[in-house]
Design a protein around this motif. Sequence first.
Motif, PDB file in Angstrom:
ATOM      1  N   ARG A 314       0.867  -1.188   0.000  1.00 11.32           N
ATOM      2  CA  ARG A 314       0.000   0.000   0.000  1.00 11.32           C
ATOM      3  C   ARG A 314       0.901   1.236   0.000  1.00 11.32           C
ATOM      4  O   ARG A 314       2.057   1.169   0.409  1.00 11.32           O
ATOM      5  N   PRO A 315       0.387   2.375  -0.455  1.00 10.41           N
ATOM      6  CA  PRO A 315       1.239   3.562  -0.589  1.00 10.41           C
ATOM      7  C   PRO A 315       1.828   4.015   0.746  1.00 10.41           C
ATOM      8  O   PRO A 315       1.198   3.858   1.805  1.00 10.41           O
ATOM      9  N   PRO A 316       3.021   4.605   0.709  1.00 18.27           N
ATOM     10  CA  PRO A 316       3.612   5.172   1.939  1.00 18.27           C
ATOM     11  C   PRO A 316       2.749   6.301   2.489  1.00 18.27           C
ATOM     12  O   PRO A 316       1.925   6.885   1.781  1.00 18.27           O
ATOM     13  N   ARG A 317       2.939   6.598   3.751  1.00 17.11           N
ATOM     14  CA  ARG A 317       2.196   7.693   4.377  1.00 17.11           C
ATOM     15  C   ARG A 317       2.617   9.025   3.768  1.00 17.11           C
ATOM     16  O   ARG A 317       3.788   9.269   3.523  1.00 17.11           O
ATOM     17  N   GLN A 318       1.634   9.870   3.535  1.00 22.19           N
ATOM     18  CA  GLN A 318       1.894  11.221   3.050  1.00 22.19           C
ATOM     19  C   GLN A 318       1.522  12.200   4.159  1.00 22.19           C
ATOM     20  O   GLN A 318       0.371  12.566   4.331  1.00 22.19           O
ATOM     21  N   ASP A 319       2.521  12.597   4.948  1.00 22.28           N
ATOM     22  CA  ASP A 319       2.291  13.490   6.072  1.00 22.28           C
ATOM     23  C   ASP A 319       3.217  14.696   5.927  1.00 22.28           C
ATOM     24  O   ASP A 319       4.432  14.569   6.073  1.00 22.28           O
ATOM     25  N   PRO A 320       2.671  15.864   5.630  1.00 20.66           N
ATOM     26  CA  PRO A 320       3.513  17.052   5.445  1.00 20.66           C
ATOM     27  C   PRO A 320       4.368  17.370   6.662  1.00 20.66           C
ATOM     28  O   PRO A 320       5.424  17.996   6.534  1.00 20.66           O
ATOM     29  N   ALA A 321       3.899  16.934   7.853  1.00 27.10           N
ATOM     30  CA  ALA A 321       4.655  17.220   9.072  1.00 27.10           C
ATOM     31  C   ALA A 321       5.855  16.298   9.247  1.00 27.10           C
ATOM     32  O   ALA A 321       6.707  16.536  10.112  1.00 27.10           O
ATOM     33  N   LEU A 322       5.935  15.256   8.417  1.00 24.18           N
ATOM     34  CA  LEU A 322       7.019  14.285   8.536  1.00 24.18           C
ATOM     35  C   LEU A 322       8.188  14.718   7.656  1.00 24.18           C
ATOM     36  O   LEU A 322       8.014  14.875   6.439  1.00 24.18           O
ATOM     37  N   PRO A 323       9.369  14.937   8.233  1.00 26.07           N
ATOM     38  CA  PRO A 323      10.516  15.347   7.413  1.00 26.07           C
ATOM     39  C   PRO A 323      10.809  14.322   6.323  1.00 26.07           C
ATOM     40  O   PRO A 323      10.683  13.114   6.539  1.00 26.07           O
ATOM     41  N   SER A 324      11.174  14.801   5.138  1.00 25.06           N
ATOM     42  CA  SER A 324      11.434  13.893   4.014  1.00 25.06           C
ATOM     43  C   SER A 324      12.800  13.230   4.128  1.00 25.06           C
ATOM     44  O   SER A 324      13.066  12.235   3.444  1.00 25.06           O
ATOM     45  N   HIS A 325      13.670  13.752   4.993  1.00 24.60           N
ATOM     46  CA  HIS A 325      15.018  13.193   5.132  1.00 24.60           C
ATOM     47  C   HIS A 325      15.412  13.157   6.596  1.00 24.60           C
ATOM     48  O   HIS A 325      15.210  14.145   7.299  1.00 24.60           O
ATOM     49  N   PRO A 326      15.897  12.036   7.107  1.00 24.21           N
ATOM     50  CA  PRO A 326      16.018  10.753   6.409  1.00 24.21           C
ATOM     51  C   PRO A 326      14.641  10.091   6.262  1.00 24.21           C
ATOM     52  O   PRO A 326      13.694  10.461   6.957  1.00 24.21           O
ATOM     53  N   TYR A 327      14.576   9.131   5.355  1.00 29.25           N
ATOM     54  CA  TYR A 327      13.350   8.355   5.146  1.00 29.25           C
ATOM     55  C   TYR A 327      13.303   7.290   6.226  1.00 29.25           C
ATOM     56  O   TYR A 327      14.234   6.486   6.371  1.00 29.25           O
ATOM     57  N   VAL A 328      12.219   7.270   7.002  1.00 27.37           N
ATOM     58  CA  VAL A 328      12.168   6.409   8.193  1.00 27.37           C
ATOM     59  C   VAL A 328      11.262   5.202   7.957  1.00 27.37           C
ATOM     60  O   VAL A 328      10.104   5.344   7.579  1.00 27.37           O
TER      61      VAL A 328
END
Length: 530
Positions: A314-328
């Motif tokens: 299923r698609p990864p979570r799309q949360d604007p509050a989650l930093p894009s780096h590093p990918y967790v």
Amino acid sequence: MSRWGPGLLVLTAPLRSVSRRAAAALEAAAGLVSGPLYVHLQPGLSLAAPAPVPAAPPAGPELLRALAALYGAAAARGDLDLRVLLGPGRRLARPPRVLLAQEPLGAPGPLRRGLRLLASAAYGCCPGLPALLLDPDLDSGADPDLDPSADQDSALPSFSDVVVGGTFDRLHGAHRLLLSACCLLAQHRLVAGLADGDLLRHKVLMELIEPYELREAKLREFLEDVKPSLRYDIVPLADPYGPSVTDPNLQCLVVSEETRRGGEAVNKKRLENGLPELVLYEILLMKDPDHTQNEEEKISSSSLRHRLLGTLLRPPRQDPALPSHPYVIGLTGGTGSGKSSIAKLLGQLGAFLIDADKLGHAVYVPGGPAYERVVAAFGAEILNEDGTINRKVLGAKVFGNEERLKSLTDIVWPEIARMVKEQIREADAQGKSVCVLDAAVLLEAGWQDMVHEVWTTIIPQEEAVKRIVARDGLSEEAARSRVQSQMTNSQRVEQAQVVLCTLWEPEITRKQVEKAWDLLQQRLSQERSK
């Protein structure tokens, strides 16, 4: 080349030549469609005729061999939703957006016109659909030793009411061949028993089996597309027999060589119930040319589920509050599931590892962020002589007591989460692109809000019990109690983007992890290129 959506492919060559031509025809057509590829078989039909009349293909052994060739060729592609139509008469579930034909002889104009007329008359297709003629090189023309009349071989037996049973998970080529045979044999009704409940318990990777409602919907859509003239009764199977041993109108049970013994058991039950035996019609199993280690040689749902391991479900979570780096990545799994071994492999591949269990130990030490509040909440009796918290004593206090357990986790989990975020910042400072949070309680604690993807490891309950007994020296009863107190595999899978399983040899686990890692790198590369 852009794809058109669902397509209808008309094949007019003799059935005996389909085996030789199937792979090339499907290869050419599959590149033009997305969604179902419907196939209309009508040997000897001339599309260039003034008004081509649709008809069902002759129902004989030659048709079954043609169906096996077509579904086998589709299975080799893996991503092709092939539906070979056994009789016109209704609009298709996914209306075609493009018409295709493999008929090289004749002027293109009349052929395209005949193709549109046929599709409109047979399936109610829009008369203005694009009509494409496949490369003539894909077809060597008429076979010198074959002609349409040669397809008039012995007819298949026919029965008013036919029954078949199975799991029908991720409806694959072997399922479609089996169901097509049922449709050819049945003249009035097909009863399809769909395994559910306890019948699924011992299936390989049963947590990845599609829900009953989805399997039922896919099965009905396929059957009603393939032969709309039949009545279809799809029923859940809670035991191996279902209506096959109680329905007096049934005449034939379709089996494979591996389910024939089950068919014989059905007939024994019918005789006990005062009902006549069913004719057992056997279909050959379809071989899987791409099967690998720990997969069955036949085309099977269990092999398809095995191939899902390590892929994005299923698609990864799309949360604007989650930093894009590093990918967790949040890695979780029950006790005995092999989660730690997978974390180690991910670390070897370059991931920055955060061990939530180690952080959990740190919050309990004297002077740690949770120490004083835990002692205040649970009393000095949880302390060792040196003042450290005895986690076994503390565990005994909260085990089986939801209120006490919540009191403890309300203190400890927020502190661990704070330390995890510090570690993620450290990973970023080190320039790490991927960070793996190894946390058994990831989902229970709600820490999925800190990760882009949840990866879960699963293992059958009995195997988990064996591992815990061997690793921790517990009794089987104590080990089973520990496993059953945790979130179930199915609950974890429902919330996971990626699923892994350590049931097999370590080398198989390593390949799963490498596959998951490689696919992750592809996703990250695509995201960076946007």
